[in-house]
Scaffold this active site. Structure first.
Site, PDB file in Angstrom:
ATOM      1  N   PRO A  23       0.566  -1.435  -0.227  1.00 40.64           N
ATOM      2  CA  PRO A  23       0.188  -0.611  -0.173  1.00 40.64           C
ATOM      3  C   PRO A  23       1.264   1.205  -0.159  1.00 40.64           C
ATOM      4  O   PRO A  23       0.126   2.333   0.488  1.00 40.64           O
ATOM      5  CB  PRO A  23      -0.906   0.035   1.269  1.00 40.64           C
ATOM      6  CG  PRO A  23      -0.205  -0.773   2.686  1.00 40.64           C
ATOM      7  CD  PRO A  23       0.375  -2.083   1.047  1.00 40.64           C
ATOM      8  N   CYS A  24       1.694   1.749  -0.943  1.00 41.06           N
ATOM      9  CA  CYS A  24       2.592   2.718  -1.485  1.00 41.06           C
ATOM     10  C   CYS A  24       1.069   3.833  -1.624  1.00 41.06           C
ATOM     11  O   CYS A  24       1.841   5.241  -0.882  1.00 41.06           O
ATOM     12  CB  CYS A  24       3.215   2.918  -2.389  1.00 41.06           C
ATOM     13  SG  CYS A  24       2.557   2.792  -3.703  1.00 41.06           S
TER      14      CYS A  24
END
Length: 281
Positions: free
Chosen positions: A245-246
Site C-alpha cells: 500500500p504505497c
C-alpha cells in the site's frame, strides 16, 4: 453498470473536488460537472463507496491526513506497529503478506526459470493487470491500456515464460477489493528487488488500512531517518499496486502527493479505505 465505469465517473468527481476544494462545491455542482443528475450521482457514489458523497469527502480532505499525522507526532504509525507486532487495528496487515524475495540467480537471469501467469480484471478503481508465479503475486498495476501493461510486465521479467490465465493466487489477491478477508492470510508476494527496496516494501505492509504515514516515518522505521528520498524512490518502484500500500504514504505537509497510478486514484483509494475502515469499525 460495471464498477470500472462507475470508478471513471467517481474519479472525475474526485478530481473536480480536488481542483475546487476551497469552494466546497455542492452535490448539485459536482453532479452537473460529470453530467449526471443529483439523484443518479448520489446513488452510484453510494454504491461504489458504501457511503454518501458528503461522508466520503471527509476521508479525502487534507485535514483528515493532517489529523492522522498530528495524532502520531510522538509515536508514529510505523513505530506503533513495529512495537506491537500485528496490530488488531490493521485490517490489511493482519491478513497478509509474507515477502519472499527472489534468489540472486532468479534476479540475474530476468526470470528465465519462471512461468508467470497473468490476467486482467476490473476493480472498484479501474482495470488492473495481475501476475503470479507458483510462489506468489509478482506484479499488479492499474491500467487503461492492456497492451502497454503487458509490456511493463515483460520488462520486469524479460526471460520468463508468460501464460495468460487467472489462477487461485490471483483470485485471492483480487478479493481484497471486496474486503473479502477469507483466505488473504495465505497470499504471498514473489518480489524482485534490492535488499533496501524489499525492506521498504515490507514496511509499507505494516501501515494499517485507513491510516497514513510519511516518507520520513518510513525511513525512521527502517532505521535510517536520513533516507527519506531513497525511501521515496523505492516506493515509486513498487511492483504490486494496492497490495503493497504505497498509497498510504503522503508528504509531511499533509498533501497526498504523487502516485504511480495517478493522484486521483490515490485520493480515491485513501478515501475508500478510510470509509471502509470506519464502516467495519
Amino acid at each position: 453498470m460495471s464498477d470500472d465505469t462507475n470508478y471513471i465517473r467517481i474519479a472525475k468527481a474526485i478530481e473536480y473536488i480536488n481542483q475546487n476544494f476551497k469552494e466546497q462545491p455542492s452535490l448539485s455542482k459536482i453532479a452537473e460537472h460529470i453530467h449526471l443528475s443529483q439523484a443518479h450521482f448520489q446513488r452510484i457514489f453510494t454504491e461504489w463507496a458504501g457511503i454518501s458523497p458528503k461522508k466520503f469527502l471527509q476521508y479525502i480532505s487534507l485535514e483528515h491526513a493532517k489529523t492522522i499525522l498530528k495524532n502520531h507526532k510522538e509515536n508514529s504509525v510505523l513505530d506503533a506497529t513495529f512495537h506491537t507486532g500485528l496490530s488488531s487495528t490493521s485490517r490489511l496487515h493482519d491478513l497478509f503478506i509474507q515477502i519472499e524475495g527472489m534468489s540472486p540467480a532468479e534476479y540475474k537471469n530476468g526470470g528465465a526459470s519462471l512461468q508467470i501467469n497473468y490476467s486482467f480484471s476490473e476493480t472498484v478503481f479501474g482495470s488492473i493487470i495481475i501476475a503470479s508465479t507458483v510462489r506468489g503475486i509478482c506484479f499488479m498495476a492499474f491500467t487503461e491500456d492492456h497492451e502497454n501493461a503487458f509490456t511493463q510486465l515483460k520488462a520486469q521479467f524479460p526471460h520468463a515464460k508468460f501464460v495468460q490465465q487467472e489462477d487461485a493466487l490471483q483470485k485471492q489477491a483480487i478479493s481484497v477489493f471486496q474486503l473479502n478477508h477469507g483466505d488473504l492470510s495465505k497470499i504471498k508476494l514473489h518480489l524482485k528487488g534490492t535488499e533496501f527496496q524489499l525492506k521498504v516494501w515490507e514496511s509499507l505492509l505494516k501501515i494499517p488500512m485507513g491510516e497514513l504515514t510519511t516518507y520520513g516515518e518510513i525511513a525512521k522505521g527502517i532505521g535510517n531517518d536520513k533516507a527519506a528520498r531513497a525511501v521515496g524512490t523505492a516506493i515509486g518502484s513498487n511492483p504490486v499496486a494496492f497490495l503493497i500500500p504505497c498509497h498510504r504514504v503522503i508528504q509531511s505537509s499533509g498533501h497526498f502527493g504523487g502516485y504511480m497510478w495517478g493522484t486521483t486514484r490515490k485520493t480515491a483509494i485513501i478515501g475508500w479505505e478510510g470509509a471502509k475502515t470506519h464502516e467495519l469499525g
